[in-house]
Motif scaffolding. Structure first.
Motif, PDB file in Angstrom:
ATOM      1  N   ILE A   1      12.753  21.095  12.794  1.00 40.01           N
ATOM      2  CA  ILE A   1      12.989  22.541  12.649  1.00 40.01           C
ATOM      3  C   ILE A   1      11.843  23.345  13.251  1.00 40.01           C
ATOM      4  O   ILE A   1      12.051  24.405  13.847  1.00 40.01           O
ATOM      5  CB  ILE A   1      13.214  22.883  11.164  1.00 40.01           C
ATOM      6  N   SER A   2      10.621  22.832  13.130  1.00 44.41           N
ATOM      7  CA  SER A   2       9.468  23.515  13.728  1.00 44.41           C
ATOM      8  C   SER A   2       9.671  23.728  15.226  1.00 44.41           C
ATOM      9  O   SER A   2       9.338  24.791  15.771  1.00 44.41           O
ATOM     10  CB  SER A   2       8.203  22.697  13.475  1.00 44.41           C
ATOM     11  N   ASP A   3      10.232  22.739  15.898  1.00 39.60           N
ATOM     12  CA  ASP A   3      10.532  22.884  17.327  1.00 39.60           C
ATOM     13  C   ASP A   3      11.712  23.819  17.546  1.00 39.60           C
ATOM     14  O   ASP A   3      11.705  24.642  18.469  1.00 39.60           O
ATOM     15  CB  ASP A   3      10.843  21.517  17.938  1.00 39.60           C
TER      16      ASP A   3
ATOM     17  N   ASP B   1       4.736  25.875   4.277  1.00 38.07           N
ATOM     18  CA  ASP B   1       5.542  25.882   5.503  1.00 38.07           C
ATOM     19  C   ASP B   1       7.036  25.954   5.258  1.00 38.07           C
ATOM     20  O   ASP B   1       7.782  26.339   6.167  1.00 38.07           O
ATOM     21  CB  ASP B   1       5.235  24.646   6.350  1.00 38.07           C
ATOM     22  N   ILE B   2       7.511  25.590   4.071  1.00 38.76           N
ATOM     23  CA  ILE B   2       8.948  25.617   3.831  1.00 38.76           C
ATOM     24  C   ILE B   2       9.501  27.023   4.045  1.00 38.76           C
ATOM     25  O   ILE B   2      10.587  27.205   4.598  1.00 38.76           O
ATOM     26  CB  ILE B   2       9.297  25.076   2.415  1.00 38.76           C
ATOM     27  N   ASN B   3       8.747  28.038   3.649  1.00 40.63           N
ATOM     28  CA  ASN B   3       9.183  29.415   3.870  1.00 40.63           C
ATOM     29  C   ASN B   3       9.001  29.811   5.334  1.00 40.63           C
ATOM     30  O   ASN B   3       9.896  30.418   5.942  1.00 40.63           O
ATOM     31  CB  ASN B   3       8.422  30.370   2.951  1.00 40.63           C
ATOM     32  N   ARG B   4       7.869  29.470   5.909  1.00 39.36           N
ATOM     33  CA  ARG B   4       7.595  29.816   7.316  1.00 39.36           C
ATOM     34  C   ARG B   4       8.677  29.280   8.245  1.00 39.36           C
ATOM     35  O   ARG B   4       9.084  29.965   9.190  1.00 39.36           O
ATOM     36  CB  ARG B   4       6.234  29.244   7.728  1.00 39.36           C
ATOM     37  N   LEU B   5       9.176  28.090   7.966  1.00 37.91           N
ATOM     38  CA  LEU B   5      10.150  27.456   8.843  1.00 37.91           C
ATOM     39  C   LEU B   5      11.595  27.812   8.506  1.00 37.91           C
ATOM     40  O   LEU B   5      12.415  28.030   9.405  1.00 37.91           O
ATOM     41  CB  LEU B   5       9.979  25.935   8.794  1.00 37.91           C
ATOM     42  N   LEU B   6      11.918  27.873   7.225  1.00 36.54           N
ATOM     43  CA  LEU B   6      13.324  28.049   6.862  1.00 36.54           C
ATOM     44  C   LEU B   6      13.802  29.489   6.945  1.00 36.54           C
ATOM     45  O   LEU B   6      15.010  29.727   7.006  1.00 36.54           O
ATOM     46  CB  LEU B   6      13.604  27.475   5.471  1.00 36.54           C
TER      47      LEU B   6
END
Length: 226
Positions: A20-22, A188-193
Motif C-alpha cells: 500500500i505504501s507504494d 503508519d496505519i492512518n498515514r497509509l490507509l
C-alpha cells in the motif's frame, strides 16, 4: 462449493502495508502528515489542524489551517485573536463557529495551565473541548512520535473489509487493532490507509481490480466493485 474467502492467502499486515505504501505514492498524503511535513509539527499546531479537520475534507482542511497559521500559530498568538477573528479564518471548515470557540479555549488553557506548551499526554489532550481519541492519537503519533493508533472512517472501513478486524464502530476497531496490529505500524496505519481508503478501497465501488492486497482481502461487505 468454495467461497471467495477460501481462495485468499492469510492476511500478512507487513506485506499489505508495504504494498500500500507504494500504491498511494501518487495521491496526496493524509492531512496531518502533510501539515507536519510542511513544518506544522508541534503538538499544538497538529491539534488545532486536527480540530479543523473534523467533518471536513482534507483538501479543505489544509488551506483552512494554513490560513489560520499565517495569522497565528502559537497559543500566545491565537489567544490574542477573538473567537470572531478565528471564525473568519476557518469558516471554510464544517462547524467553524463551534471550532473557533474551542480553538481559542484550547490556546488559553495551554497558556494558563501548561506554560504555553501542549504536553504529549493523551489524557490532557482529550480533556479539551471537541477533542476525541482520533485527534489525540494523531497528535501523539505525528507530533510526539509516540505509538498510538488513530482510527478514522477509512482505517475503520478498510481493516474491517480486509477481515483483519471485526468491529461495528471505529472505537471498537481501535481497540481490536491495539491488540492485533504490530506496534511498528501504529502510526503508519492512518498515514497509509487514509489515501488508500480515499482513492482505492473506496466506500462504494472499491477498485478491487487494481488493489495491491486483493489476494489477501476478504472483501467483507463488498457487493459491487470496479
Amino acid at each position: 462449493m468454495p467461497t471467495k474467502s477460501d481462495k485468499k492467502k492469510p492476511f500478512d499486515i507487513d506485506v499489505a502495508l508495504d504494498r500500500i505504501s507504494d500504491a498511494v505514492k501518487p495521491w496526496p498524503k493524509a492531512a496531518m502528515f502533510e501539515m507536519a511535513e510542511n513544518g506544522y509539527d508541534t503538538p499544538f499546531e497538529q491539534l488545532v489542524a486536527c480540530m479543523i479537520s473534523i467533518r471536513t475534507y482534507d483538501e479543505v482542511t489544509i488551506p483552512t489551517a494554513l490560513r489560520l497559521f499565517e495569522k497565528a500559530r502559537t497559543p500566545q498568538q491565537i489567544s490574542k485573536l477573538s473567537v470572531e477573528e478565528i471564525d473568519s479564518l476557518i469558516r471554510t471548515s464544517t462547524f467553524h463557529e463551534r471550532k473557533a470557540a474551542q480553538i481559542r479555549e484550547l490556546a488559553m488553557r495551554v497558556l494558563d495551565e501548561y506554560n504555553g506548551k501542549l504536553p504529549c499526554d493523551a489524557e490532557i489532550i482529550q480533556s479539551f473541548s471537541g477533542v476525541g481519541p482520533k485527534c489525540a492519537h494523531l497528535v501523539l503519533g505525528v507530533a510526539c512520535k509516540e505509538p498510538f493508533i488513530s482510527v478514522d472512517i477509512h482505517v475503520h472501513r478498510v481493516t474491517n473489509r480486509w477481515g483483519y478486524v471485526q468491529a461495528m464502530r471505529p472505537e471498537k476497531t481501535m481497540l481490536e487493532l491495539e491488540v492485533k496490529l504490530p506496534r511498528v505500524h501504529w502510526i503508519d496505519i492512518n498515514r497509509l490507509l487514509v489515501p488508500f481508503g480515499k482513492h482505492i478501497c473506496t466506500g462504494s465501488l472499491p477498485k478491487c481490480s487494481t488493489c495491491p492486497v486483493l489476494d489477501m482481502c476478504q472483501q467483507v461487505g463488498v457487493k459491487a466493485h470496479r
